[in-house]
Design an enzyme around this catalytic site. Structure first.
Site, mmCIF file in Angstrom:
data_model
loop_
_atom_site.group_PDB
_atom_site.id
_atom_site.type_symbol
_atom_site.label_atom_id
_atom_site.label_comp_id
_atom_site.label_asym_id
_atom_site.label_seq_id
_atom_site.Cartn_x
_atom_site.Cartn_y
_atom_site.Cartn_z
ATOM 1 N N ASP A 77 0.829 -1.203 0.000
ATOM 2 C CA ASP A 77 0.000 0.000 0.000
ATOM 3 C C ASP A 77 0.863 1.251 0.000
ATOM 4 O OD1 ASP A 77 0.773 -0.702 2.682
ATOM 5 O OD2 ASP A 77 -0.652 0.784 3.445
ATOM 6 N N GLU A 131 -0.287 -0.977 5.685
ATOM 7 C CA GLU A 131 0.798 -0.610 6.606
ATOM 8 C C GLU A 131 0.790 0.869 6.920
ATOM 9 O OE1 GLU A 131 4.850 0.770 7.796
ATOM 10 O OE2 GLU A 131 3.692 1.306 6.003
#
Length: 358
Positions: A77, A131
């Site tokens: 991400d 994350e």
């Protein structure tokens, strides 16, 4: 920008692969398309790997019966895009959202997973989601709960941006609100009140006078810091405020536990109302582990302390030595001009290949 899962060639030059990964938007919570592409590529291009899917995370591993297992992990991400997708190249610099943090590292990991069919250590790769947002949504936490066997290893290497350096362990982090209470009054008759913002001055004075530690662990120096990061208070322009809040952030060396870090902050601010709002433990370097020593020998690098918190802490909590090593520059992470020097991608690929094959 790509909106459907593209065909990724994981055997391609990792620099080209990094650009391809950047060109698939994957802002936290919306990683599905990229996860689909990675999963399909691993299943079709790496018959030597066992592959599983967990939400928007993709995991793969060898099962060769080696004496040791090494885990390479990278989050897929990114922070929100800032008009910096698709990627573009300027000489040796590859620009785009996530180039540094951490799709360059993901490209290295994916390329090695597919091209190393006979590593000297069994290999696990983990591409995980969420994350960059609140820890409760972090894909590694879900994997730990649902697929704990997949996180077992003798060494975990996170491809977090370190500019090609080896950064060991990480700091712990604590945030707390320090509240002062006064008595509200009209500011024209201030003697009838008790100004809570003025009371907060003592909190700020203690923080300004605070002497942080420097701690050497396994040859890595960790520097602590206790800082005021936010001050709030006040009711109106003609009211003596009856409440003020100073938010503090304590970045602490990994030789402190989370509990001792809380106790230390309460000691420094004794006499004030301290409410802990966020707490994550640090991670010890773990450099004495045999697999870590082998990796350091392969890099030829002198390790340094990791300033900041990373997911190595999750592995350390599981008793797994973990380090940060990736081609991106951490100072460029999350910036509009985020980029990576492509020579770092090539170097990281070759260093990890040497470690996993020699």
């Amino acid at each position: 920008m790509t909106t459907t899962a593209p065909a990724l060639d994981l055997t391609a030059d990792p620099v080209a692969l990094a650009a391809a990964l950047v060109d698939v938007p994957s802002v936290s919570g919306d990683e599905g398309v990229l996860a689909d592409a990675i999963e399909h590529a691993l299943r079709t291009q790496a018959p030597h790997l066992e592959v599983v899917r967990s939400g928007a995370a993709v995991l793969a591993r060898t099962n060769l019966g080696r004496a040791r297992r090494v885990l390479l992990a990278g989050h897929i991400d990114t922070v929100p895009i800032a008009d910096n997708v698709p990627s573009h190249r300027d000489g040796d610099l590859l620009y785009g959202c996530g180039t540094s943090d951490m799709k360059a590292g993901d490209a290295v990991i994916a390329h090695l997973a597919v091209t190393l069919t006979e590593p000297v250590h069994d290999l696990t790769v983990v591409f995980y989601d969420c994350e960059e947002i609140e820890a409760t949504r972090n894909g590694l936490g879900r994997i730990e709960r649902e697929l704990p066997d997949w996180l077992r290893a003798d060494l975990a290497i996170l491809g977090e941006p370190t500019d090609g350096m080896v950064e060991a362990g990480c700091q712990g982090t604590l945030r707390a609100e320090v509240r002062t209470i006064g008595r509200r009054a009209h500011s024209a008759r201030s003697w009838l009140g008790d100004n809570a913002i003025h009371r907060a001055g003592e909190v700020l004075a203690r923080l300004a006078a605070y002497s942080p530690r420097r701690v050497d662990i396994d040859g890595c120096e960790y520097r602590e810091g206790l800082q005021a990061v936010k001050v709030t208070g006040g009711v109106a322009g003609n009211v003596v405020p009856d409440e003020a809040v100073v938010t503090v952030n304590f970045r602490y060396a990994p030789d402190r536990s989370a509990d001792t870090a809380v106790a230390h902050v309460r000691e420094v601010l004794d006499g004030f109302d301290v409410t802990v709002t966020d707490l994550s433990p640090g991670a010890l370097p773990g450099l004495a582990a045999p697999a870590a020593q082998e990796f350091l020998a392969a890099t030829g690098a002198t390790p340094r302390a990791k300033y900041g918190w990373t997911d190595v802490s999750r592995f350390a909590a599981l008793g797994i030595p973990a380090i940060n090593y990736g081609p991106g520059d951490p100072n460029l992470a999350h910036t509009r001009e985020e980029h990576v020097d492509v020579t770092r991608i090539t170097d990281a690929t070759e260093i990890l290949r040497r470690f996993l094959t020699d």
